[in-house]
Enzyme design. Structure first.
Site, mmCIF file in Angstrom:
data_model
loop_
_atom_site.group_PDB
_atom_site.id
_atom_site.type_symbol
_atom_site.label_atom_id
_atom_site.label_comp_id
_atom_site.label_asym_id
_atom_site.label_seq_id
_atom_site.Cartn_x
_atom_site.Cartn_y
_atom_site.Cartn_z
ATOM 1 C CG HIS A 42 58.524 177.598 -26.940
ATOM 2 N ND1 HIS A 42 59.813 177.773 -26.436
ATOM 3 C CD2 HIS A 42 58.685 176.495 -27.798
ATOM 4 C CE1 HIS A 42 60.555 176.606 -27.251
ATOM 5 N NE2 HIS A 42 59.888 176.060 -28.089
ATOM 6 C CG HIS A 235 57.456 174.848 -24.621
ATOM 7 N ND1 HIS A 235 58.698 175.241 -23.915
ATOM 8 C CD2 HIS A 235 57.866 173.872 -25.230
ATOM 9 C CE1 HIS A 235 59.691 174.758 -24.610
ATOM 10 N NE2 HIS A 235 59.123 173.885 -25.367
#
Length: 398
Positions: A42, A235
């Site tokens: 991410h 994430h």
């Protein structure tokens, strides 16, 4: 026998102990990254570039001091594949702006960025694409939509996003949506609604990763129950080390192990350090009190900046602690890297930008990790989950 033992002991005493230096471990990490693509789950550079005027307003080929990501830093960090986040603000749900259009613009920006710098980047839709691009010396551009509100409750929109190259969708962002509860909002559904379960099944059918970062614990449980493919936390970190609802509790980590999924550890200081998380909570309370007292927003912002500067800092070593905890609970096949660079305003000391990835892997090597296990964290685990999701997909996706 005693004499032989004494001789061996004496010999060891005169041989100087050998310790690798930090530079040695970093060099070892870089050698590893020459053999396996480092994949970050991410990175929010698309929205950061959008806020600065778009692809034509930012020269990504030179160092950008105010950004955590640019091509020189990516090369210095030996990044092999990047999931670029097509972030869709939750404000689009209430402002009259179509979330789907915002997502399309973000996807367009990623395509344009990767095409403009095609000497460095190459698009990737599959695990095989990532591996092929890596052998060619190029950084793979992968796309993930951040926020399930982007599909506007339409499976047709989901399918079209897949056709445009989206390979994961985060089911929620900061707010609960019509079909899934978010971690940072009130629960309205107790997890996924029946339509939410249908979304997960359709993502499986397409071969799109089901991203459970940002969702509530109940949504995590429901998605893992419904999904035929391994799940993906693009994430998120370990809640036992930093008690933030955005992190994954041990009970879910054990389910991830059984599911075959992967948790890409986040670098956000408030998700990494319990001291930082607690301090940020106190800052929020202070800001609320100042606003209640009639203090203007500029003065509040200045005060917050001062308080933040005085507060505790997260560190690279603490990020490594999260990686090790996920490994210990979910297994070494269940952990990866999901930096959140350019989507966070503060960073751990030692992980200031994308050039620092080798330093994090060097820390794992210093702690005694094997090279094979470091390769898994760097990218092999993410590739495995991507490949497994492709295999679950129906032969004809449309």
């Amino acid at each position: 026998m005693i004499k032989a033992l004494f001789s061996a002991t004496a010999l060891l005493s005169i041989i100087p102990s050998f310790h690798l230096s930090a530079q040695d471990y970093r060099a070892q990490a870089i050698r590893i990254l020459a053999t396996v693509p480092l994949i970050d789950g991410h990175n929010d550079i698309p929205d950061a570039v959008r806020q600065r005027g778009g692809v034509d307003s930012v020269d990504f080929a030179v160092r950008q001091p105010r950004l955590m990501t640019d091509i020189p830093k990516l090369r210095a960090g030996h990044v092999g594949g990047q999931f670029w986040a097509a972030y869709v603000p939750v404000t689009t749900m209430d402002s009259g702006t179509h979330a789907a259009i915002y997502a399309l613009e973000q996807i367009d920006l990623v395509h344009r960025l990767c095409h403009k710098y095609r000497q460095t980047f190459a698009p990737a839709l599959t695990a095989a694409d990532v591996e092929r691009n890596f052998k060619a010396g190029k950084i793979s551009c992968l796309i993930g939509i951040e926020g399930g509100h982007a599909i506007e409750n339409s499976l047709g929109a989901l399918r079209m996003f897949y056709q445009l190259g989206v390979r994961y969708m985060t089911l929620t962002h900061w707010e609960t949506i019509d079909w899934a509860d978010a971690a940072t909002d009130s629960a309205k559904h107790g997890g996924l609604t029946p339509f939410g379960e249908e979304v997960v099944r359709e993502m499986n059918r397409l071969g799109m990763l089901v991203d459970l970062s940002h969702v509530s614990d109940a949504t995590m449980v429901d998605a893992i129950r419904v999904s035929r493919a391994p799940v993906f936390f693009s994430h998120s970190s370990a809640r036992v080390l930093a008690n933030h609802v955005r992190n994954v509790p041990d009970s879910i980590l054990k389910m991830v192990r059984a599911n075959g999924g992967v948790v890409m550890v986040n670098f956000n200081p408030g998700f990494v350090s319990e001291a930082v998380r607690s301090y940020e909570d106190s800052m929020t309370a202070r800001a609320r009190a100042l606003r209640a007292a009639g203090i203007d927003s500029t003065s509040v912002a200045d005060s917050l900046k001062t308080w933040r500067a005085r507060g505790p800092k997260a560190t690279l070593a603490q990020v490594a602690d999260h990686i090790e905890h996920v490994r210990d609970v979910a297994g070494v096949d269940a952990v990866g890297l999901g930096s959140d660079f350019d989507g966070i305003t503060e960073v751990p000391v030692g992980l200031e930008d994308v050039s620092k990835f080798p330093d994090l892997l060097a820390e794992l090597l210093r702690r005694g990790w094997s090279e094979q296990d470091v390769k898994k964290v760097a990218g092999l685990n993410a590739l495995r989950v991507l490949r497994a999701t492709e295999q679950v997909a129906a032969p004809r996706k449309m």
